[in-house]
Design a protein around this motif. Structure first.
Motif, PDB file in Angstrom:
ATOM      1  N   ARG A 115      13.648  68.777  19.055  1.00  0.00           N
ATOM      2  CA  ARG A 115      14.957  69.036  18.418  1.00  0.00           C
ATOM      3  C   ARG A 115      16.044  68.538  18.239  1.00  0.00           C
ATOM      4  N   MET A 116      16.563  68.831  17.110  1.00  0.00           N
ATOM      5  CA  MET A 116      17.635  68.040  16.157  1.00  0.00           C
ATOM      6  C   MET A 116      19.300  68.258  17.046  1.00  0.00           C
ATOM      7  N   LYS A 117      19.061  68.673  17.706  1.00  0.00           N
ATOM      8  CA  LYS A 117      19.849  68.763  19.361  1.00  0.00           C
ATOM      9  C   LYS A 117      19.294  66.884  19.726  1.00  0.00           C
ATOM     10  N   TYR A 118      18.796  66.607  19.789  1.00  0.00           N
ATOM     11  CA  TYR A 118      18.613  65.336  20.308  1.00  0.00           C
ATOM     12  C   TYR A 118      17.894  64.104  19.665  1.00  0.00           C
ATOM     13  N   THR A 119      17.441  64.655  18.484  1.00  0.00           N
ATOM     14  CA  THR A 119      16.429  63.875  17.586  1.00  0.00           C
ATOM     15  C   THR A 119      17.991  62.684  17.278  1.00  0.00           C
ATOM     16  N   ARG A 120      19.024  63.857  16.247  1.00  0.00           N
ATOM     17  CA  ARG A 120      19.797  62.750  15.330  1.00  0.00           C
ATOM     18  C   ARG A 120      20.623  62.132  16.297  1.00  0.00           C
ATOM     19  N   PRO A 121      21.718  62.741  17.010  1.00  0.00           N
ATOM     20  CA  PRO A 121      22.006  61.318  17.846  1.00  0.00           C
ATOM     21  C   PRO A 121      21.295  60.513  18.513  1.00  0.00           C
ATOM     22  N   LEU A 122      20.478  60.399  19.167  1.00  0.00           N
ATOM     23  CA  LEU A 122      19.727  59.308  19.946  1.00  0.00           C
ATOM     24  C   LEU A 122      19.353  58.417  18.668  1.00  0.00           C
ATOM     25  N   PHE A 123      18.698  59.415  17.585  1.00  0.00           N
ATOM     26  CA  PHE A 123      18.826  57.807  16.586  1.00  0.00           C
ATOM     27  C   PHE A 123      20.233  57.339  15.857  1.00  0.00           C
ATOM     28  N   ARG A 124      21.118  58.197  15.507  1.00  0.00           N
ATOM     29  CA  ARG A 124      22.756  57.352  14.986  1.00  0.00           C
ATOM     30  C   ARG A 124      22.884  56.848  16.049  1.00  0.00           C
ATOM     31  N   GLU A 125      22.875  56.762  17.634  1.00  0.00           N
ATOM     32  CA  GLU A 125      22.764  55.366  18.508  1.00  0.00           C
ATOM     33  C   GLU A 125      22.226  53.894  18.363  1.00  0.00           C
ATOM     34  N   VAL A 126      20.887  54.436  18.076  1.00  0.00           N
ATOM     35  CA  VAL A 126      20.373  53.619  18.299  1.00  0.00           C
ATOM     36  C   VAL A 126      20.696  52.368  16.328  1.00  0.00           C
ATOM     37  N   PHE A 127      21.125  53.504  15.881  1.00  0.00           N
ATOM     38  CA  PHE A 127      21.270  53.153  14.175  1.00  0.00           C
ATOM     39  C   PHE A 127      22.580  52.143  14.445  1.00  0.00           C
ATOM     40  N   ASN A 128      24.043  52.359  15.724  1.00  0.00           N
ATOM     41  CA  ASN A 128      24.597  51.982  15.223  1.00  0.00           C
ATOM     42  C   ASN A 128      25.324  50.728  16.159  1.00  0.00           C
ATOM     43  N   TYR A 129      22.862  50.489  17.039  1.00  0.00           N
ATOM     44  CA  TYR A 129      23.275  49.387  17.735  1.00  0.00           C
ATOM     45  C   TYR A 129      22.754  48.404  16.801  1.00  0.00           C
ATOM     46  N   GLU A 130      23.517  47.236  16.340  1.00  0.00           N
ATOM     47  CA  GLU A 130      23.301  46.796  14.847  1.00  0.00           C
ATOM     48  C   GLU A 130      22.082  45.936  15.139  1.00  0.00           C
ATOM     49  N   LYS A 131      21.908  45.716  16.321  1.00  0.00           N
ATOM     50  CA  LYS A 131      20.358  44.711  17.018  1.00  0.00           C
ATOM     51  C   LYS A 131      19.139  45.680  16.394  1.00  0.00           C
ATOM     52  N   TYR A 132      19.290  46.007  16.678  1.00  0.00           N
ATOM     53  CA  TYR A 132      17.930  47.511  16.888  1.00  0.00           C
ATOM     54  C   TYR A 132      18.350  48.852  15.387  1.00  0.00           C
ATOM     55  N   ARG A 133      19.423  48.111  14.413  1.00  0.00           N
ATOM     56  CA  ARG A 133      18.823  49.291  13.432  1.00  0.00           C
ATOM     57  C   ARG A 133      17.578  49.405  12.615  1.00  0.00           C
ATOM     58  N   GLU A 134      17.198  48.331  12.018  1.00  0.00           N
ATOM     59  CA  GLU A 134      15.969  48.347  11.398  1.00  0.00           C
ATOM     60  C   GLU A 134      14.939  49.701  12.308  1.00  0.00           C
ATOM     61  N   GLU A 135      15.008  48.863  13.620  1.00  0.00           N
ATOM     62  CA  GLU A 135      13.515  49.588  14.583  1.00  0.00           C
ATOM     63  C   GLU A 135      14.156  51.400  14.824  1.00  0.00           C
TER      64      GLU A 135
END
Length: 98
Positions: free
Chosen positions: A44-64
């Motif tokens: 569900r986009m309701k979960y997918t999009r915010p979780l990807f954004r959170e991990v992307f905002n964590y600089e160390k795991y952006r590439e992951e």
């Protein structure tokens, strides 16, 4: 909180989603793989999009975050794929090389 409530064991999507967002925002590295797993498996986009954004905002795991997204992009709904791609600044022409 994990030691007291064992929130990693809860499979309710609403609770798990909120818990994983809190963990990633708190920079708890052990939560990143769980967050990416939920983002790619839940659907569900309701979960997918915010979780990807959170991990992307964590600089160390952006590439992951980008790597996991590109690997799973073909299995996502086109709207979800497009919006997450914009969030992660991934070119729409990038595809998986399976």
């Amino acid at each position: 909180m994990q030691e007291v409530y064992d929130l990693n064991a809860i499979m309710n999507s609403e609770i798990r989603f909120r818990w994983l967002r809190l963990c990633v925002r708190s920079r708890w590295e052990e939560a990143v793989p769980m967050a990416l797993k939920m983002a790619t498996e839940q659907g569900r986009m309701k979960y997918t999009r915010p979780l990807f954004r959170e991990v992307f905002n964590y600089e160390k795991y952006r590439e992951e975050a980008v790597r996991v997204f590109v690997a799973h992009r073909a299995a996502m709904h086109p709207v979800t794929s497009g919006l997450v791609g914009k969030d992660l600044k991934v070119d729409a022409s990038k595809t998986t090389s399976l």
